[in-house]
Design a protein around this motif. Structure first.
Motif, PDB file in Angstrom:
ATOM      1  N   SER C  65      61.746  24.362  57.382  1.00 56.02           N
ATOM      2  CA  SER C  65      61.255  25.706  56.615  1.00 56.02           C
ATOM      3  C   SER C  65      60.189  25.864  56.390  1.00 56.02           C
ATOM      4  N   SER C  66      59.357  24.477  56.189  1.00 52.58           N
ATOM      5  CA  SER C  66      57.763  24.606  56.003  1.00 52.58           C
ATOM      6  C   SER C  66      57.038  25.106  56.947  1.00 52.58           C
ATOM      7  N   PHE C  67      57.447  25.000  58.262  1.00 51.89           N
ATOM      8  CA  PHE C  67      56.819  25.449  59.244  1.00 51.89           C
ATOM      9  C   PHE C  67      56.983  26.824  59.855  1.00 51.89           C
ATOM     10  N   MET C  68      57.791  27.725  58.630  1.00 51.07           N
ATOM     11  CA  MET C  68      58.114  28.885  59.083  1.00 51.07           C
ATOM     12  C   MET C  68      57.436  29.999  58.181  1.00 51.07           C
ATOM     13  N   HIS C  69      57.167  30.993  58.946  1.00 55.75           N
ATOM     14  CA  HIS C  69      56.683  32.275  57.819  1.00 55.75           C
ATOM     15  C   HIS C  69      57.461  33.341  57.977  1.00 55.75           C
ATOM     16  N   ASP C  70      58.284  34.004  57.079  1.00 55.38           N
ATOM     17  CA  ASP C  70      58.901  35.106  57.177  1.00 55.38           C
ATOM     18  C   ASP C  70      59.946  34.888  58.177  1.00 55.38           C
ATOM     19  N   ASP C  71      60.707  33.831  58.102  1.00 55.65           N
ATOM     20  CA  ASP C  71      61.912  33.715  58.996  1.00 55.65           C
ATOM     21  C   ASP C  71      61.390  33.515  60.525  1.00 55.65           C
ATOM     22  N   LYS C  72      60.111  33.527  60.651  1.00 59.53           N
ATOM     23  CA  LYS C  72      59.913  32.716  62.145  1.00 59.53           C
ATOM     24  C   LYS C  72      59.062  31.589  62.253  1.00 59.53           C
ATOM     25  N   PHE C  73      58.968  31.058  63.422  1.00 66.10           N
ATOM     26  CA  PHE C  73      58.388  29.736  63.338  1.00 66.10           C
ATOM     27  C   PHE C  73      56.864  29.995  63.343  1.00 66.10           C
ATOM     28  N   GLU C  74      56.094  29.720  62.786  1.00 70.74           N
ATOM     29  CA  GLU C  74      54.533  29.816  62.725  1.00 70.74           C
ATOM     30  C   GLU C  74      54.029  28.371  62.580  1.00 70.74           C
ATOM     31  N   TRP C  75      54.554  27.227  62.946  1.00 72.43           N
ATOM     32  CA  TRP C  75      54.039  25.839  62.917  1.00 72.43           C
ATOM     33  C   TRP C  75      53.327  25.707  61.538  1.00 72.43           C
ATOM     34  N   PHE C  76      52.040  25.776  61.562  1.00 68.87           N
ATOM     35  CA  PHE C  76      51.003  25.304  60.457  1.00 68.87           C
ATOM     36  C   PHE C  76      50.747  26.506  59.452  1.00 68.87           C
ATOM     37  N   TYR C  77      51.171  27.790  59.699  1.00 67.69           N
ATOM     38  CA  TYR C  77      50.783  28.826  58.717  1.00 67.69           C
ATOM     39  C   TYR C  77      50.747  28.363  57.517  1.00 67.69           C
ATOM     40  N   ASN C  78      51.882  27.886  56.890  1.00 66.05           N
ATOM     41  CA  ASN C  78      51.944  27.464  55.390  1.00 66.05           C
ATOM     42  C   ASN C  78      50.840  26.727  55.080  1.00 66.05           C
ATOM     43  N   TYR C  79      50.870  25.580  55.914  1.00 63.79           N
ATOM     44  CA  TYR C  79      49.703  24.692  55.463  1.00 63.79           C
ATOM     45  C   TYR C  79      48.600  25.369  55.612  1.00 63.79           C
ATOM     46  N   GLU C  80      48.129  26.179  56.535  1.00 65.06           N
ATOM     47  CA  GLU C  80      46.715  26.800  56.666  1.00 65.06           C
ATOM     48  C   GLU C  80      46.560  27.577  55.416  1.00 65.06           C
ATOM     49  N   THR C  81      47.496  28.443  55.051  1.00 58.64           N
ATOM     50  CA  THR C  81      47.185  29.238  53.780  1.00 58.64           C
ATOM     51  C   THR C  81      47.101  28.150  52.445  1.00 58.64           C
ATOM     52  N   MET C  82      47.768  27.216  52.449  1.00 55.64           N
ATOM     53  CA  MET C  82      47.581  26.430  51.328  1.00 55.64           C
ATOM     54  C   MET C  82      46.336  25.537  51.408  1.00 55.64           C
ATOM     55  N   PHE C  83      45.683  25.346  52.479  1.00 56.60           N
ATOM     56  CA  PHE C  83      44.589  24.543  52.510  1.00 56.60           C
ATOM     57  C   PHE C  83      43.415  25.362  52.482  1.00 56.60           C
ATOM     58  N   SER C  84      43.320  26.540  53.372  1.00 54.81           N
ATOM     59  CA  SER C  84      42.180  27.300  53.372  1.00 54.81           C
ATOM     60  C   SER C  84      42.448  28.682  52.621  1.00 54.81           C
ATOM     61  N   LEU C 296      54.624  23.300  50.303  1.00 51.79           N
ATOM     62  CA  LEU C 296      54.064  22.458  49.114  1.00 51.79           C
ATOM     63  C   LEU C 296      54.654  21.188  48.658  1.00 51.79           C
ATOM     64  N   ALA C 297      56.030  21.253  48.759  1.00 51.36           N
ATOM     65  CA  ALA C 297      56.930  20.214  48.527  1.00 51.36           C
ATOM     66  C   ALA C 297      56.582  18.977  49.417  1.00 51.36           C
ATOM     67  N   PHE C 298      56.332  19.381  50.600  1.00 49.76           N
ATOM     68  CA  PHE C 298      55.964  18.178  51.497  1.00 49.76           C
ATOM     69  C   PHE C 298      54.920  17.875  51.513  1.00 49.76           C
ATOM     70  N   VAL C 299      53.855  18.526  50.816  1.00 47.71           N
ATOM     71  CA  VAL C 299      52.522  17.920  50.831  1.00 47.71           C
ATOM     72  C   VAL C 299      52.514  16.859  49.587  1.00 47.71           C
ATOM     73  N   LEU C 300      53.541  17.326  48.519  1.00 48.50           N
ATOM     74  CA  LEU C 300      53.808  16.276  47.507  1.00 48.50           C
ATOM     75  C   LEU C 300      54.111  15.141  47.947  1.00 48.50           C
ATOM     76  N   PHE C 301      55.149  15.087  48.913  1.00 52.11           N
ATOM     77  CA  PHE C 301      56.085  14.097  49.452  1.00 52.11           C
ATOM     78  C   PHE C 301      54.970  13.044  50.282  1.00 52.11           C
ATOM     79  N   ALA C 302      53.999  13.721  50.929  1.00 58.86           N
ATOM     80  CA  ALA C 302      52.891  12.842  51.551  1.00 58.86           C
ATOM     81  C   ALA C 302      52.305  12.170  50.289  1.00 58.86           C
ATOM     82  N   VAL C 303      51.953  12.831  49.436  1.00 61.24           N
ATOM     83  CA  VAL C 303      51.064  12.291  48.396  1.00 61.24           C
ATOM     84  C   VAL C 303      51.858  10.975  47.660  1.00 61.24           C
TER      85      VAL C 303
END
Lengths: 484, 289, 325
Positions: C65-84, C296-303
């Motif tokens: 679900s971290s690769f999804m946005h609004d119930d659709k697959f959008e790969w790194f959308y959330n990660y992009e939002t997070m970092f940029s 966000l939780a997954f980035v925490l996991f990575a850290v």
């Protein structure tokens, strides 16, 4: 070992596939259309002997439960076989209701407000009452003209469309004030203060009053401290700051939906509120004037006059009797700008779940809530909110139950200039103003978050953060929120 | 340091020196103990303090009132909160040590192919932060209709009772001589009997340690229940304090402090009663790595 | 990983002796083996089910679900939002990592000195140990209440400020100001140092006293004893507690109970100076943004993973005893 690895791999693959499936096929709950008969007309009548149970979720505060129970008793007179089950909840409405619905504990009817309504609507969870209302209008059994329309607008999708929330009462911010403090301040400073505090007073009057109160020893600070705050203003609350923003002409978003609040107008509006903080009229770091403990002089809130009176009396004036208390406390309208008078309003009321089995019955319940009997039942339960019906605004009349026992207080503050009629029956202007910056398509799902952010904008600036810094930070927060 | 004194040294000056050192040591420890207990003594003191004293900025009360406790228990649902919490705590205190010891028995005593891999898998879950699984778990439990029930806070503990506890039990079981079990095998005891009647009774110290850990964690946890409880009649004590006292803000200090005292009394009591065994247990738990 | 290797060798020793493997198995022996495997597996089954249902499955679902946005697959959308886009991201990660890096060693050092005191050979020492450990078992909400009050401003009758004021040291801002709140939070760790004290005490207990006696004969002083005996002998414990300490500190949610909703963000502290990842995730969850919160939780996991990896890669200083070298 090899076998085990195989098992592990299969297991992992299975889990992955299962979660993909689960994640992919979310609830396909789409909004259903209204119930119609063979001719395609919307059905608005229900068998009086219908036997069912309606689940009602109410926010666990004030006298909501008693109010709901009174309404339910009234409803059962007409539909004797309908049973009710009441669920209490606390916290953010949109989240709790969303959770309860996904947990299969969906209430048929639940309390909401305009902000949470948007979040829930974004997930298509709300029943649209507009077709039922329209049909009843056609049949002549319902007249929108009997109600304050502003509050219905607040319950509509994008403030102009599907009726997703039915307002329970008029919800308007007033200024509660402590007469005893004003009196003591007048005695000590020898200045007249009370004369400024009247319905329809202006921000200029307000600032004069605060300035005079600041000279009173209870609010005077030492060299290093600004002293106690005079007023619990909740300046980061949208019904308080939005009318001010509107006066200065602040635009939140431009036509393309991009943040557009970095402007001279915003700076002026913020400066006005910051001025109060700098002069020690309001506290901004969690320090409150503590009105309810009898320390602050004023308190801006939409809580009912009776409830504030009761709490203040118990906490700060335990020796004063209830009958005398109007000499110690009263309420007055929110201050306005003389040229652009706006008073912030919000809407609290009830919505229904789109998946309810008895949509027509639910509408009947809502209709009952809006009726004279329903509004009086709410008042009998101890609600002191102003009825949503225009014909009931006069609390001095016997047939209007609201405000009974409170005649010594300035209840007019609640209905002053909201498009009704005054004491002489002359039509009044409508000063009501609701917050609508988030109605751009796609933004309503972030209504709650955006609301928090604009509250932060006001508060951070009032605390002394530089304008550029605040704007930059809030702009980036808003941009990020809209993407989330 | 005192170790250096040999028993042969019996002359006066040495004894005096030892007394001085001991006095210094007591002073040092007493000062430390006071510093460490200060906040909690304040909490107890202030729970009996009338509002007037608090507004005057006193640290300890001059006047004494029970108003804080009266108001606290006058809240309509307080008994409910307490009972909810007790249910969760009792369940976990029983379930966690049993479940953990059961699984640990397999990893420590039973020999089967893939055991080490499975154990490594169990340990690897220690790495997954709670917040990662929190949201899907929330969605899972809410789709099962478990919100506003104690189930999400209890049922998962039936499944192994936590990786760290399994680890502790496994370590402890390795320290138990195997001969006892062998003897009972010859007497015809089956594997369940060996687990339940031979090994488990020998694990008492670690059982106690895990049980007390289960107690403190489920008694004081506000973070997990916060996700699952939306109905204010069904809160646990910790959530009630967090939401009602801390977020909504109770204006009277004594009520807040009384809530804190009420929350702390039971863990403190359990700790006082079992302290010797517990400290030993913690040390057993600490020796690993 | 080293930990597992270490542990499993221990297991080999304690486990029952195995019958010598035979090249051909009779059906009866085969059956016996199968039963044995099944018994062991069934005993472990609850926990295996448990980790699949309550750990692996949710973790994978969170990843999806971290690769999804609004119930659709959008790969790194959330990660992009997070970092940029999200201005909080670097702040929350910075705060959290800083807090972990400072508070964990601070707690260990403090615990060491506490353990020195708690190791005095005097009567009644166990009572003192208990008193020093007591704050650790006070529930988080209760200590949150009391510390909020202790560190409050003078206007809120904060205890420390009353004491400081009486001593003529003026009013301190503690949690109220951006530049002092992190220090205050770390300082609060003093009261939970009892936890690491106990760990040090057990480490002391496990060091054979012959080592000290021998060192004394060689004329070693106290400091040399510390650096040459106590610390090297305690390294496995230090290491273990560094790992668990960092994992816990990176998920810290204490600001929720000490600053609560007093500042801009829930649990964010003054100027978001105490805004931690876990708290941010909770806030996003409360806005209903499950997919973003999962990212966000997954980035925490990575850290967390990165910290653990670095600790294990640099763990050559850990002394596992003669037999493991």
């Amino acid at each position: 070992m090899k076998k085990l690895k195989c098992v592990a791999a299969v297991l992992c693959a299975g889990v992955l596939a299962a979660s993909l499936c689960l994640a992919g096929c979310g609830d396909d709950e789409t909004q259903r259309g209204p119930v119609t008969d063979e001719q395609g007309n919307v059905v608005v009548e229900v068998d009086k002997n219908i036997s069912t149970t309606l689940v009602v979720a109410y926010k666990n505060e004030n006298k909501e439960l008693e109010m709901i129970k009174h309404l339910e008793a009234l409803f059962q007179k007409e539909y004797p076989n309908v049973k009710f089950s009441n669920q209490a909840y606390t916290g953010s409405t949109s989240i709790v209701i969303d959770r309860n619905i996904s947990a299969g504990e969906a209430p048929d009817i639940f309390m909401t407000n305009s902000f949470d309504m948007f979040s829930l609507d974004d997930k298509d969870l709300l029943l649209d009452f507009a077709p039922y209302m329209q049909r009843e209008q056609e049949l002549g059994t319902f007249d929108m003209g009997e109600y304050y329309e502003t509050y219905f607008k607040l319950g509509q999708r994008d403030f102009n469309g599907a009726q997703l929330l039915v307002p329970r009462s008029v919800d308007r911010v007033v200024v509660h004030y402590n007469k005893e403090i004003i009196r003591r301040a007048e005695e000590e400073t020898g200045q007249e203060i009370q004369k400024y505090i009247k319905n329809g007073w202006t921000w200029q009057d307000f600032e004069t009053v605060c300035g005079l109160l600041k000279q009173y020893s209870a609010f005077r600070g030492t060299d290093s401290s600004p002293g106690n705050a005079v007023i619990d203003s909740s300046c980061n609350w949208e019904p308080v700051y939005n009318p001010i923003f509107k006066h200065f002409g602040v635009k939140y978003f431009d036509d393309n939906g991009k943040p557009a609040f970095d402007s001279e107008a915003t700076k002026n509006a913020l400066d006005m509120i910051k001025g109060w903080a700098d002069k020690g009229y309001i506290g901004t770091t969690g320090d409150t004037a503590d009105f309810m403990a009898g320390k602050g002089a004023m308190f801006m809130h939409s809580q009912s006059i009776s409830r504030v009176a009761e709490e203040l009396r118990i906490k700060a004036f335990p020796e004063v009797s209830e009958a005398d208390f109007h000499n110690y406390y009263d309420a007055v309208t929110m201050p306005v700008f003389a040229d652009t008078p706006y008073i912030g309003v919000g809407s609290a009321g009830y919505s229904a779940w789109a998946g309810t089995e008895n949509p027509v019955l639910v509408w009947k319940f809502m209709k009952l809530m809006l009726s004279r009997e329903g509004q009086n039942a709410l008042a009998d339960a101890g609600a002191q909110n102003v009825p949503i019906r225009r014909d009931m605004s006069d609390f001095t009349k016997e047939e209007n139950h609201w405000g009974k026992g409170m005649e010594n207080y300035n209840l007019r503050a609640l209905t002053y200039n909201m498009g009704g009629v005054d004491e002489e029956g002359k039509p009044e202007p409508n000063w009501d103003c609701y917050t609508d910056y988030f109605i751009a398509p796609g933004y309503t799902r972030h209504a709650v978050a955006l609301n928090d952010l604009f509250g932060q904008l006001v508060l951070s600036y009032a605390r002394g953060t530089a304008y550029d810094q605040v704007i930059k930070s809030i702009t980036s927060q808003v941009t990020a929120t809209l993407r989330k | 340091m005192t170790r250096s004194l040999s028993p042969q040294e019996r002359n006066r000056s040495a004894r005096r020196q030892r007394h001085v050192i001991e006095a210094l040591q007591y002073t040092c420890l007493t000062v430390l103990a006071i510093i460490f207990l200060f906040p909690f003594l304040l909490m107890v003191g202030q729970s009996f303090m009338p509002e007037i004293d608090f507004q005057r900025g006193l640290l300890f009360p001059i006047h004494f009132t029970l108003r804080g406790y009266e108001q606290l228990f006058a809240q309509p649902n307080y008994l409910n909160y307490f009972l909810n919490t007790v249910f969760i705590v009792v369940f976990n205190v029983v379930a966690m040590p049993l479940a953990a010891s059961f699984c640990a028995y397999s990893f420590a005593r039973l020999k089967w192919k893939g055991r080490e891999l499975c154990f490594a898998m169990v340990l690897s879950t220690l790495m997954i932060p709670g917040v990662v699984t929190q949201i899907p778990l929330y969605l899972l439990f809410s789709s099962l209709g478990w919100t506003n029930t104690p189930l999400p806070l209890t049922i998962p503990n039936l499944f192994g009772g936590g990786a760290i506890n399994i680890f502790l039990f496994r370590q402890f079981m390795h320290g138990i001589p195997y001969e006892l079990e062998e003897a009972s095998t010859i007497d015809g005891a089956n594997v369940f009997q060996r687990y339940f009647f031979i090994t488990l009774p020998l694990c008492k110290p670690i059982l106690l340690f895990v049980a007390v850990g289960a107690f403190t964690s489920s008694w004081g946890d506000y973070f997990q229940p916060m996700f699952y409880y939306t109905d204010p009649e069904k809160y646990t004590l910790a959530v009630a304090i967090y939401k009602v006292v801390m977020l909504d803000g109770v204006s009277e200090n004594s009520v807040a402090m009384a809530a804190g005292v009420f929350m702390s009394v039971l863990p403190a009591l359990v700790f006082f009663l079992l302290q010797r065994k517990l400290i030993d247990g913690i040390m057993v738990g600490a020796v690993k790595g | 990983m080293q930990e597992n290797v270490n542990v499993s060798t221990g297991a080999e020793r304690a486990a029952p002796p195995q019958p010598p493997a035979q090249p051909t198995l009779t059906p009866a022996a085969k059956k016996r083996r199968a039963v044995k495997w099944l018994t062991g597996f069934l005993f472990a089954l609850p926990v295996l089910l448990g980790i699949v249902i309550f750990n692996f499955y949710p973790a994978i679902q969170a990843l999806v679900s971290s690769f999804m946005h609004d119930d659709k697959f959008e790969w790194f959308y959330n990660y992009e939002t997070m970092f940029s886009f999200d201005p909080d991201t670097f702040k929350v990660f910075g705060n959290t990592v800083f807090y972990a890096l400072v508070s964990v060693p601070f707690g260990l050092v403090l615990g060491y000195f506490l353990a020195l005191a708690a190791n005095f050979k005097i009567k009644g020492i166990s009572v003192y140990r208990m008193l020093l450990y007591l704050p650790v078992i006070i529930p988080g909400v209760a200590s949150g209440l009391v510390f909020t009050y202790m560190f409050g401003s003078l206007a809120h009758n904060g205890a420390f400020n009353h004491i400081l004021n009486a001593m003529g040291l003026g009013e301190w801002s503690f949690f109220e100001a951006e530049n002092s709140s992190m220090a205050t939070l770390i300082f609060m760790g003093v009261w939970s140092a009892g936890g690491s004290m106990i760990i040090w005490l057990s480490a002391f207990k496990n060091i054979p006293s012959v080592l000290y006696e021998a060192a004394k004969l060689d004329g070693a002083n106290a400091l040399q004893c510390l650096t040459h005996i106590t610390i090297p002998m305690s390294t496995p414990l230090i290491f273990y507690n560094l790992v668990t300490g960092f994992i816990a500190a990176l998920q810290c949610t204490t600001p929720l109970v000490v600053v609560g909703g007093r500042f801009d963000h829930m649990g964010g502290g003054a100027g978001d100076s105490l805004y931690f990842i876990s708290v941010k995730i909770l806030n996003e969850f409360n806005y209903g943004l499950y997919e973003y919160a999962s990212a966000l939780a997954f980035v925490l996991f990575a850290v967390v993973g990165l910290f653990t990896l670095v600790l294990f890669k640099t763990s050559r200083w850990v002394y596992y005893g003669e037999d493991k070298e």
